[in-house]
Design an enzyme around this catalytic site. Sequence first.
Site, PDB file in Angstrom:
ATOM      1  N   SER A 144      14.316 -13.754  16.311  1.00  0.00           N
ATOM      2  CA  SER A 144      14.726 -15.033  16.894  1.00  0.00           C
ATOM      3  C   SER A 144      13.506 -15.916  17.097  1.00  0.00           C
ATOM      4  CB  SER A 144      15.414 -14.811  18.246  1.00  0.00           C
ATOM      5  OG  SER A 144      15.615 -16.029  18.938  1.00  0.00           O
ATOM      6  N   TYR A 157      14.668 -11.094  26.855  1.00  0.00           N
ATOM      7  CA  TYR A 157      15.046 -11.222  25.445  1.00  0.00           C
ATOM      8  C   TYR A 157      13.860 -11.511  24.522  1.00  0.00           C
ATOM      9  CZ  TYR A 157      17.783 -13.039  21.456  1.00  0.00           C
ATOM     10  OH  TYR A 157      18.330 -13.277  20.225  1.00  0.00           O
TER      11      TYR A 157
END
Length: 257
Positions: A144, A157
């Site tokens: 990501s 995350y």
Amino acid sequence: MNPPLTDWTGRRVWLVGASSGIGEACAQALHERGAQVLVSARGAEALEAFAARHGGPHPAQAWPLDVTDAKAVSATARAILAEGPLDLVVYCAGHYREMRATAMDMADLNRHWVINYQGALHVLDAVVPAMLARGAGHISLISSVAGFRGLPKSLAYGPTKAALTNLAENLYLDLSPHGVGVSVVHPGFVQTPLTAQNQFQMPALITPAQAAQAMVADWGKGVFEIHYPKRFTHFMKLLRLLPYRLFFPLVRRFTGL
């Protein structure tokens, strides 16, 4: 940088984390192009429903799996490989919850780690030896842009995605000389069950189908880094170049955090 994946007819693709979102969209896109897709996730019902909808000459297969269970991953991989080699393995499994250091949740921090990163290691341990022995195959890890730099609310995350990107870079250096392709995927904001919890406006938001289209196109070009949508990811790449004295104030200004 990798052998291009263009003719998908009959190729066997294992997508881990494919019950929804990007993984499911990729499975559908590849099935439409003639690949045999093998879909894994914890939700057996969703996987079986997907397999029932995607028959034809190369019917989809459902392989329910918890990526945090190393023995289960190994057993599933052995069963899949017993039916034939894998041309592409895509690690799509992911967990995401907002978190800041002012409200740390150790249990959820560990959950991010075991699903987003350790699960990928379990899958790699199970499939890399077979690809090396064959001298062919491709591994794609979905990371990501949140892993590019530290961002507000991404305490749990972001670091796992940064680790995935670093892992993919190491894999490429080690495996590409042996004929095994490696790619890393850096999505921006995609409409998935994970991003649905965000309470802020997500710039350049795209659909899972658009994300899948970008991935299939770049696998066909043999690139190492796949990122989309470009109008957003190029901006995030620029942020990586800023010195900290400029980066931190800029992030605070745009996020208000």
